[in-house]
Design a protein around this motif. Structure first.
Motif, short mmCIF file in Angstrom:
data_model
loop_
_atom_site.label_atom_id
_atom_site.label_comp_id
_atom_site.label_asym_id
_atom_site.label_seq_id
_atom_site.Cartn_x
_atom_site.Cartn_y
_atom_site.Cartn_z
N PHE A 63 11.65 8.13 -11.14
CA PHE A 63 11.77 7.98 -9.69
C PHE A 63 11.33 6.60 -9.21
CE2 PHE A 63 7.71 10.01 -10.65
CZ PHE A 63 6.79 9.25 -9.95
N ASP A 64 11.97 6.17 -8.14
CA ASP A 64 11.53 5.00 -7.38
C ASP A 64 10.89 5.57 -6.13
OD1 ASP A 64 11.16 2.72 -5.89
OD2 ASP A 64 13.15 1.90 -6.28
N PRO A 65 9.57 5.51 -6.02
CA PRO A 65 8.89 6.23 -4.94
C PRO A 65 9.24 5.75 -3.54
CG PRO A 65 7.33 4.94 -6.22
CD PRO A 65 8.63 4.89 -6.96
N LEU A 66 9.45 4.45 -3.37
CA LEU A 66 9.80 3.94 -2.03
C LEU A 66 10.68 2.70 -2.18
CD1 LEU A 66 9.28 4.84 0.87
CD2 LEU A 66 7.48 3.13 1.01
N ASP A 67 11.94 2.93 -2.41
CA ASP A 67 12.91 1.86 -2.54
C ASP A 67 13.08 1.14 -1.20
OD1 ASP A 67 15.18 0.69 -4.29
OD2 ASP A 67 16.17 1.17 -2.40
N GLY A 68 13.04 -0.20 -1.23
CA GLY A 68 13.19 -0.97 0.00
C GLY A 68 11.96 -1.01 0.86
N SER A 69 10.79 -0.82 0.26
CA SER A 69 9.55 -0.70 1.05
C SER A 69 9.25 -1.95 1.87
CB SER A 69 8.37 -0.39 0.13
OG SER A 69 8.23 -1.38 -0.88
N SER A 70 9.77 -3.11 1.46
CA SER A 70 9.53 -4.33 2.23
C SER A 70 10.23 -4.31 3.59
CB SER A 70 9.98 -5.56 1.44
OG SER A 70 11.37 -5.51 1.18
N LEU A 71 11.12 -3.33 3.81
CA LEU A 71 11.82 -3.21 5.09
C LEU A 71 11.04 -2.39 6.10
CD1 LEU A 71 15.43 -2.48 3.74
CD2 LEU A 71 14.51 -4.68 4.50
N VAL A 72 9.95 -1.75 5.67
CA VAL A 72 9.20 -0.87 6.57
C VAL A 72 8.64 -1.65 7.75
CG1 VAL A 72 7.16 0.60 6.79
CG2 VAL A 72 8.65 0.84 4.81
N ASP A 73 8.14 -2.86 7.50
CA ASP A 73 7.48 -3.59 8.58
C ASP A 73 8.46 -4.07 9.65
OD1 ASP A 73 8.66 -5.52 7.02
OD2 ASP A 73 6.97 -6.92 7.12
N VAL A 74 9.77 -4.08 9.36
CA VAL A 74 10.77 -4.40 10.39
C VAL A 74 11.51 -3.14 10.84
CG1 VAL A 74 11.05 -6.80 9.74
CG2 VAL A 74 12.45 -5.08 8.60
N ASN A 75 10.98 -1.97 10.41
CA ASN A 75 11.43 -0.68 10.90
C ASN A 75 12.87 -0.34 10.54
OD1 ASN A 75 10.56 1.69 12.13
ND2 ASN A 75 11.37 1.12 14.13
N GLN A 108 0.83 -1.20 0.00
CA GLN A 108 0.00 0.00 0.00
C GLN A 108 0.87 1.26 0.00
OE1 GLN A 108 -3.19 0.11 -0.34
NE2 GLN A 108 -3.88 -1.97 0.13
N LEU A 109 1.99 1.20 0.72
CA LEU A 109 2.88 2.36 0.79
C LEU A 109 3.53 2.67 -0.54
CD1 LEU A 109 4.70 2.06 4.24
CD2 LEU A 109 3.42 4.02 3.39
N ASP A 110 3.84 1.63 -1.34
CA ASP A 110 4.39 1.85 -2.68
C ASP A 110 3.43 2.69 -3.51
OD1 ASP A 110 6.82 0.32 -2.53
OD2 ASP A 110 5.63 -1.50 -2.70
N ILE A 111 2.17 2.27 -3.49
CA ILE A 111 1.14 2.94 -4.29
C ILE A 111 0.93 4.37 -3.80
CG2 ILE A 111 -1.30 2.89 -4.95
CD1 ILE A 111 -1.13 -0.19 -4.64
N GLN A 112 0.83 4.52 -2.48
CA GLN A 112 0.61 5.85 -1.90
C GLN A 112 1.77 6.78 -2.21
OE1 GLN A 112 -2.09 6.89 -0.58
NE2 GLN A 112 -1.48 8.85 0.32
N SER A 113 2.99 6.30 -2.08
CA SER A 113 4.17 7.13 -2.34
C SER A 113 4.23 7.54 -3.80
CB SER A 113 5.44 6.38 -1.95
OG SER A 113 5.43 6.04 -0.57
N ASP A 114 3.90 6.60 -4.68
CA ASP A 114 3.88 6.89 -6.12
C ASP A 114 2.88 8.00 -6.44
OD1 ASP A 114 4.67 6.24 -8.86
OD2 ASP A 114 2.66 5.40 -9.07
N LEU A 115 1.71 7.93 -5.85
CA LEU A 115 0.68 8.94 -6.10
C LEU A 115 1.07 10.30 -5.53
CD1 LEU A 115 -2.53 6.81 -5.39
CD2 LEU A 115 -1.71 7.62 -7.61
N ILE A 116 1.72 10.30 -4.38
CA ILE A 116 2.16 11.56 -3.78
C ILE A 116 3.13 12.29 -4.69
CG2 ILE A 116 3.60 12.53 -1.93
CD1 ILE A 116 2.26 10.46 -0.03
N ILE A 117 4.14 11.56 -5.18
CA ILE A 117 5.15 12.18 -6.03
C ILE A 117 4.54 12.64 -7.35
CG2 ILE A 117 7.29 11.78 -7.30
CD1 ILE A 117 8.05 9.81 -5.01
#
Length: 281
Positions: A82-94, A39-48
């Motif tokens: 642009f890559d809106p959120l590179d490494g987004s799979s790392l968010v859930d482990v902070n 979801q964060l990938d999509i949201q970040s892409d739309l923001i940019i």
């Protein structure tokens, strides 16, 4: 260019807020590589997309999350990948993640790159922007990005960040990586391109590598969205960026999602990479 940098800064603040509060679950969508999007990938892409669409001088944007480029203003000049959120799979482990931007003049080609930028979302939000003059570090404080300093690499570093799956490495590549460790280089690899390269830049030097391997002969990282922006930054900071045998900026993508092997670092380490890989030709 200042208007574009301001739009990136606004995007970064909004993305940071989304990271702090957004549901990080998987969506039902896939990106251009067939990976299920967060979801964060999509949201970040739309923001940019929303922030850049407000700038008349931006002609076309291309996102790692979209299959095709999107024209915004027919009379615009700049092309931004642009890559809106590179490494987004790392968010859930902070762990730290980032956004990457390549700014091109008139066409998506490394010869036409005039600036690049990335943002690190970690304990602090930091932004690095490079143009023809220098590489600048900014820190987000009280809702605004403040200039901190210019970034310059040493001739030689002490960090080794080896990407890819070792079982697929060529023997000469593994021998080279092992050699760096045998000389006291420290392993620093989070699985996030942005934080790992940021660490090399701020700690003065070292080597980040993502080679071509038997499972991915052309590498994994995309030229327009990831490789060229960081190559531009490393070169402007006094380092080097190669695909193993030559400057990675000499490559010309045929498609916006084309990938390339890549090595980023200070001059000593990259010269050694070139020497090792030249012996395999």
């Amino acid at each position: 260019m200042n208007v574009i940098l301001e739009a990136i800064q606004k995007s970064a603040i909004r993305i940071k807020n989304a990271i702090d509060v957004k549901d990080i679950g998987y969506s039902q969508e896939q990106n251009s590589s067939g990976e299920t999007q967060l979801q964060l990938d999509i949201q970040s892409d739309l923001i940019i997309e929303e922030e850049l669409s407000r700038i008349p001088s931006v002609h076309t944007i291309a996102s790692e999350e979209k299959e095709h480029p999107m024209m915004l203003n027919e009379n615009g000049r700049y092309f931004i990948a642009f890559d809106p959120l590179d490494g987004s799979s790392l968010v859930d482990v902070n762990l730290s993640v980032g956004s990457i931007f390549g700014i091109y003049d008139g066409v998506f080609s490394p010869e036409k790159m005039i600036a690049s930028c990335y943002v690190v979302y970690g304990p602090r939000v930091e932004l690095v922007f490079a143009d023809e003059e220098k590489v600048s570090l900014y820190l987000l404080q009280a809702g605004e990005f403040e200039y901190v300093k210019e970034i310059r690499l040493n001739e030689k570093g002490k960090i080794n960040a080896p990407g890819g799956t070792q079982q697929f490495w060529a023997p000469y590549h593994k021998a080279m990586i092992d050699s760096f460790f045998a000389r006291g280089y420290r392993l620093r690899y989070s699985g996030g391109m942005v934080p790992d390269l940021h660490q090399i830049l701020l700690k003065g030097g070292g080597l980040f590598s993502y080679p071509g391997a038997s499972d991915k002969p052309e590498g994994k990282l995309r030229m327009l969205f990831e490789v060229f922006p960081f190559a531009f930054i490393f070169e402007k900071a006094g380092g080097k960026a190669v695909d193993g045998t030559k400057r990675v900026m000499e490559n010309e993508p045929r498609h916006i999602h084309d990938t390339s092997p890549c090595f980023f670092g200070s001059k000593d380490e990259i010269d050694e990479v070139i020497s090792v890989y030249a012996g395999q030709q």
